[in-house]
Design a protein around this motif. Structure first.
Motif, PDB file in Angstrom:
ATOM      1  N   HIS A 127      43.002   7.238  41.202  1.00  0.00           N
ATOM      2  CA  HIS A 127      42.986   7.378  41.624  1.00  0.00           C
ATOM      3  C   HIS A 127      43.678   6.487  43.256  1.00  0.00           C
ATOM      4  CE1 HIS A 127      39.883   8.930  45.605  1.00  0.00           C
ATOM      5  NE2 HIS A 127      41.362   8.446  46.248  1.00  0.00           N
TER       6      HIS A 127
ATOM      7  N   THR B   1      48.111   9.810  43.929  1.00  0.00           N
ATOM      8  CA  THR B   1      47.281  11.109  44.581  1.00  0.00           C
ATOM      9  C   THR B   1      47.066  10.609  46.068  1.00  0.00           C
ATOM     10  OG1 THR B   1      45.302   9.268  44.282  1.00  0.00           O
ATOM     11  CG2 THR B   1      45.853  11.034  42.470  1.00  0.00           C
TER      12      THR B   1
ATOM     13  N   GLY C 256      49.867  13.181  41.153  1.00  0.00           N
ATOM     14  CA  GLY C 256      48.773  13.994  41.049  1.00  0.00           C
ATOM     15  C   GLY C 256      48.273  14.149  42.895  1.00  0.00           C
TER      16      GLY C 256
ATOM     17  N   GLU D 201      45.037  13.978  45.965  1.00  0.00           N
ATOM     18  CA  GLU D 201      43.310  13.970  46.405  1.00  0.00           C
ATOM     19  C   GLU D 201      43.314  15.340  47.201  1.00  0.00           C
ATOM     20  OE1 GLU D 201      39.732  11.416  48.008  1.00  0.00           O
ATOM     21  OE2 GLU D 201      41.706  10.925  48.683  1.00  0.00           O
TER      22      GLU D 201
END
Length: 349
Positions: A115, A145, A184, A186
């Motif tokens: 993350h 992310t 990635g 979030e």
């Protein structure tokens, strides 16, 4: 043609400025202070190396946008190979702060971070700087992310911008191998539990961290339904900052309310990792919910949620918390070899 002395001097100046910024970020200094050094490093890196030497001799570095008196003096000292009192003081303070901690062994066994943010959304540094810092602190991989589109305050990435970032990461991976940059996001968990990005695009990514960022005071039953829908989505790999609480600053807020047994039980059942968020203003999950997650058999991802390179080293805080709650290293997915990690993430879909 640029002289070898000038090229070496430029590298030394840029690296010194970035090291100062890294130490300030790791020490949780204000972003204003660390950003000044990163901006100066970028300005000097863009110069022709011989021009840098000429500006140092003429004492005109401060004429460059983004270079102030202090950053100019530090860059000039690096070029001249002179003592660096400010950097030396930061290094000494950093060394003094590194007393033995409960999470040291777990931190040493972490292989990556799932993350992180770049300046493509609300981070403060370009992808390349984040990757260089991750390599410097000993990671083998790092997931990028950045936020999804509805989080406009964080400059969330549209599908087109995310696809461009995927291409950028592919090119970067060829340059930094064997280090691996994972694609990635979030992704926002929307009010009904759906995810704020195209399903086909989520399927292409290595890592999907799903987090609640809006309507955090939603009533308990509705929030439970919302989080359960996200956890049961086959594209979700990690449930980010579980309660959304903010512990410090002007934006302090209490944790969201939901049925923790139901949500964390669903994480265990569906193989979704519970994030141990290491940001000092979050430290999520709270201790009571951490115990619930452990008892229900969840796996965990110890994540920095870094928005600047030095913040990547905040993982020790999450490691301390994980050890305090008896989490075995085998239950921490970012301590796994990358092939094992990717095999697990692929199995979620």
């Amino acid at each position: 043609m640029t002289s070898s002395r000038a090229a070496t001097a430029q590298i030394d100046a840029v690296n010194t400025l970035r090291r100062v910024a890294f130490l300030l970020e790791r020490a949780q200094a204000s972003a204003y202070r660390s950003d000044a050094f990163r901006h100066a490093a970028r300005a000097i890196e863009r110069l022709d190396a011989d021009e840098l030497l000429a500006r140092v001799d003429a004492q005109s570095l401060t004429d460059l946008p983004g270079v102030g008196e202090r950053t100019a003096s530090i860059a000039a000292a690096a070029v001249r190979d002179e003592p660096q009192e400010y950097l030396d003081r930061l290094e000494a303070e950093d060394a003094a702060s590194r007393e033995p901690r409960p999470g040291d062994d777990l931190r040493a066994r972490l292989r990556g971070d799932l993350h992180t943010h770049t300046d493509a959304s609300d981070g403060g540094s370009p992808l390349q700087e984040m990757v260089l810092a991750a390599i410097e602190i000993g990671h083998e991989y790092m997931a990028v992310t950045d936020h999804s589109p509805r989080l406009t305050v964080a400059n969330g990435l549209s599908a087109a911008r995310l696809r461009a970032q995927i291409d950028q990461i592919a090119a970067l991976n060829r340059a930094v191998a064997p280090f691996r940059v994972l694609t990635g996001i979030e992704v926002d968990i929307l009010d009904d539990g759906s995810l704020d990005q195209e399903a086909e695009l989520l399927a292409e990514l290595d890592v999907v961290v799903a987090s609640v960022h809006s309507k955090l005071r939603m009533d308990r039953a509705a929030m439970t339904r919302r989080m359960l829908a996200a956890v049961r989505n086959p594209h979700v790999d990690v449930l980010g900052h579980l309660t959304g609480r903010q512990l410090t600053g002007r934006r302090q807020r209490p944790p969201s309310e939901f049925d923790a047994d139901a949500v964390l039980g669903a994480c265990a059942e569906n193989g979704v990792a519970v994030e141990v968020n290491c940001r000092p203003d979050r430290l999520d999950p709270p201790h009571a919910l951490f115990d619930v997650a452990v008892d229900l058999g969840c796996v965990f991802s110890v994540d920095s949620d870094a928005h600047a390179p030095g913040q990547l080293d905040w993982q020790i805080a999450g490691c301390d918390r994980a050890v305090a709650h008896g989490v075995d290293v085998d239950r921490v997915i970012d301590a796994w070899p990358i092939d094992d990690l990717l095999a697990r993430l692929d199995a979620r879909m």
